[in-house]
Design an enzyme around this catalytic site. Structure first.
Site, PDB file in Angstrom:
ATOM      1  CD  GLU A 158      -9.307   1.092   1.618  1.00  0.00           C
ATOM      2  OE1 GLU A 158      -8.855   1.975   2.371  1.00  0.00           O
ATOM      3  OE2 GLU A 158      -8.580   0.357   0.942  1.00  0.00           O
ATOM      4  CG  ASP A 181      -2.166   0.760   1.127  1.00  0.00           C
ATOM      5  OD1 ASP A 181      -2.290   1.543   0.171  1.00  0.00           O
ATOM      6  OD2 ASP A 181      -3.046   0.586   1.988  1.00  0.00           O
TER       7      ASP A 181
END
Length: 645
Positions: free
Chosen positions: A461, A406
């Protein structure tokens, strides 16, 4: 890049050095294998331009070509020679809308020299469903060079209607490619963001659809995006922005010679079917570098972080998710940030338990970008060859199957190199990879088939924010024709609750969310909701989620309009799976042409029930190959063909 077949060119043309209404002449032409699509190239006053024509429709108007290098300007060009080749090779992907693909095109290579006798080469390819071009510098010195500007352009016809995503200005934990698309806008519309527009761009002109993107990017270049400097619909290449991450590195790409740029690509089709079905982006990448792919296994994953946050540190909760996965037949559990502080038992013990249940584990990592000067920790362990190798070796010994890496937060060249470093080292230890906070897919999954998915999308998200919840229904109907076309998309969908601890109230129905398991494609498909939400589903949708595949033998666009609704059909073996979603606040009638099915069509159908939080199951038969369904407002449906294949 694949050096087996690299052809080379560069030239430069200022943005105003061509006629935006079309080329004045045609010096060279290359047509697609079926003869319907052609690229026309002209050298006018030593300036090189191109246009693209489908049938009789000009789909990319006269557009500039060229590059300015630190030591040379390839501006005033003299033609040297031309050669032609046929490209035709088959390949197999591990993820995607279609696993068996064929890279088939006609190629034209043009050699030029500038006023200083420095040579350059430009390569054009014409496919049945699109075009591509790229540049190359041959090796004529041993020094390092910088490309100061690439002037490649795509001139949208004035008649076009476009769907375009503003390129986000990056900051820490705020990567690009996570904005909402501007829907049905006209060429020349200013981007809401100063950085311009992101790839891919979709537009329609005179009944022909065009999707512009980038392919074949490697570590010798930066990721690029687009800008419309003059507000006239001419999109030209723009280098990365000045982000917080890798701020000490330049925006421009640097390399020694020889040097080949990424492909500038455009999918072209008379229907959205051709846009959705294309494999042009992977076609333009080098073949796989991995021989034995038996360890690469796409699959479905549960993920507790979205709904339960710090549960990633709780051995007992993660053990429950593993047991849940085993009951669903889902292949993986993703354990997100915080897992090194696992409580009650060790991470190694949890992996062993998962393996005993036939469930694989993916672990989260930070990319380490911008953290290279920090003390070595989990925040930058992926930044260095030695620590990265040791970490992969360790988790491989535990039995971990994959990693989610990430926070890349930039498209600069050093960041692009980090992707390749991770992919190469992960392959060494047979670790699958999912990139988050990442750049857009450029077709790397052909070369590195253990790349399962990439985020680069405004996904679930964000569902804790009301803005996302309000825009998601329309947003979801645009993505199948834009972002998801160019590669697997880790949106983390199929949520039936509001995100815990946040204010956002979900606007999509249960049927809409269920349908995203078909409408969206991802090699590792993360179901974001908590295990208890899926366990509480009625038998129909629960059994559907137990059996839904994530890789496909064939994909077809059935119906839809970007921004309004989308219906997609995907085949796995002898079964077809259909998913449809409505982004509008009114019902949408959808006529499904199922003529691609053999025999009578018999669908096991799950739609929205009497309210947005319920389902209804039925069986629909049609011998006429046309099925008419009404999709509920912001709703959706799934269907499986039970027989007649």
């Amino acid at each position: 890049m694949n050096t087996m077949r690299l052809f080379y060119t560069i030239c430069l043309v200022p943005a105003l050095a061509f006629n935006v209404n079309g080329l004045q002449k045609k010096d060279w032409e290359v047509s697609s294998p079926d003869g319907k699509l052609k690229i026309e190239i002209a050298l006018v006053n030593k300036r090189l331009t191109y246009q693209v024509v489908y049938g009789r429709v000009t789909v990319i108007a006269a557009s500039p070509l060229g590059i300015t290098r630190d030591d040379q300007q390839f501006l005033n060009l003299r033609y040297l020679s031309a050669s032609r080749a046929n490209i035709n090779d088959a390949y197999t992907l591990m993820v995607g809308k279609r696993l068996q693909s064929r890279n088939q095109a006609n190629e034209l290579t043009l050699d030029f020299e500038n006023e200083n006798k420095k040579k350059a080469r430009l390569i054009f390819r014409a496919y049945d469903d699109g075009i591509a071009y790229r540049y190359h510098f041959s090796k004529d010195d041993n020094g390092s060079h910088t490309i100061n500007a690439e002037h490649s352009g795509f001139a949208m016809p004035a008649t076009a209607t476009a769907w375009m995503q503003p390129y986000d200005l990056n900051s820490r934990k705020k990567p690009c490619y996570e904005t909402f698309y501007e829907s049905a806008i006209k060429p020349g519309t200013p981007s809401p963001n100063a950085a311009g527009w992101a790839f891919p761009v979709l537009y329609e002109t005179n009944g022909i659809w065009v999707l512009i993107s980038e392919a074949g990017l490697d570590e010798t270049y930066c990721g690029t995006h687009l800008e419309d400097k003059n507000g006239n619909g001419l999109l030209t290449i723009r280098f990365p922005e000045k982000e917080e991450v890798t701020s000490d590195s330049g925006r421009e790409p640097v390399s020694t010679l020889p040097w080949t740029t990424p492909w500038r690509a455009a999918v072209v089709s008379p229907s959205l079917t051709g846009i959705q079905n294309t494999t042009l982006i992977t076609d333009l990448n080098p073949p796989s570098v991995i021989g034995d792919v038996s360890w690469i296994k796409p699959g479905r994953a549960s993920w507790s972080w979205w709904s339960q946050g710090s549960s990633t540190r709780d051995f007992n909760i993660q053990k429950e998710y593993i047991d849940f996965n085993a009951s669903m037949g889902w292949e993986y559990v993703l354990i997100d940030a915080g897992w090194p502080q696992m409580q009650n038992h060790s991470m190694e013990e949890l992996v062993a338990y998962a393996n005993s249940k036939g469930v694989g584990i993916f672990l989260w990592y930070h990319s380490g970008m911008g953290r290279e000067k920090d003390t070595l920790s989990m925040a930058n362990i992926m930044a260095f060859p030695t620590s990265r190798d040791e970490e992969f070796k360790k988790i491989r010994s535990w039995g971990v199957k994959g990693v989610k890496v990430d926070f890349f937060d930039s498209d600069k060249q050093p960041v692009i190199k980090r992707y390749f470093d991770i992919l190469r080292d992960a392959a060494k230890y047979e670790i699958m990879v999912n990139f988050h906070g990442s750049t857009l897919p450029r077709g790397w999954e052909r070369t590195y088939p253990h790349l399962m998915s990439m985020e680069s999308v405004k996904g679930a998200e964000g569902a804790g924010r009301q803005e996302f919840c309000d825009k998601a229904p329309v947003h979801n109907t645009i993505l199948p024709f834009t972002r998801n076309v160019v590669g697997s998309m880790d949106y983390t969908p199929v949520i039936f609750i509001n995100k815990p601890g946040r204010d956002g109230i979900r606007q999509t129905t249960f049927g809409h969310e269920l349908a995203l398991s078909i409408v969206f494609e991802s090699g590792v498909f993360h179901f974001a909701d908590r295990a208890s939400s899926y366990q509480a589903l009625p038998d129909g949708p629960k059994n559907f989620l137990k059996s839904v595949p994530v890789t496909w033998d064939e994909t077809r666009h059935v119906s839809g309009v970007p921004g309004k609704f989308a219906v997609v059909a995907r085949r796995k073996g002898d079964r077809w799976y259909l998913g449809g979603i409505n982004g509008q606040a009114i019902p949408q009638e959808a006529t499904l042409d199922l003529s691609f099915l053999a025999g009578e069509a018999k669908l096991d159908l799950i739609t929205d029930g009497k309210d947005a939080g319920s389902f209804e199951s039925s069986v629909v038969e049609s011998s006429g190959k046309k099925v008419v369904l009404t999709i509920a407002p912001k709703g959706g449906f799934v269907a499986v063909v039970k027989s007649g294949i």
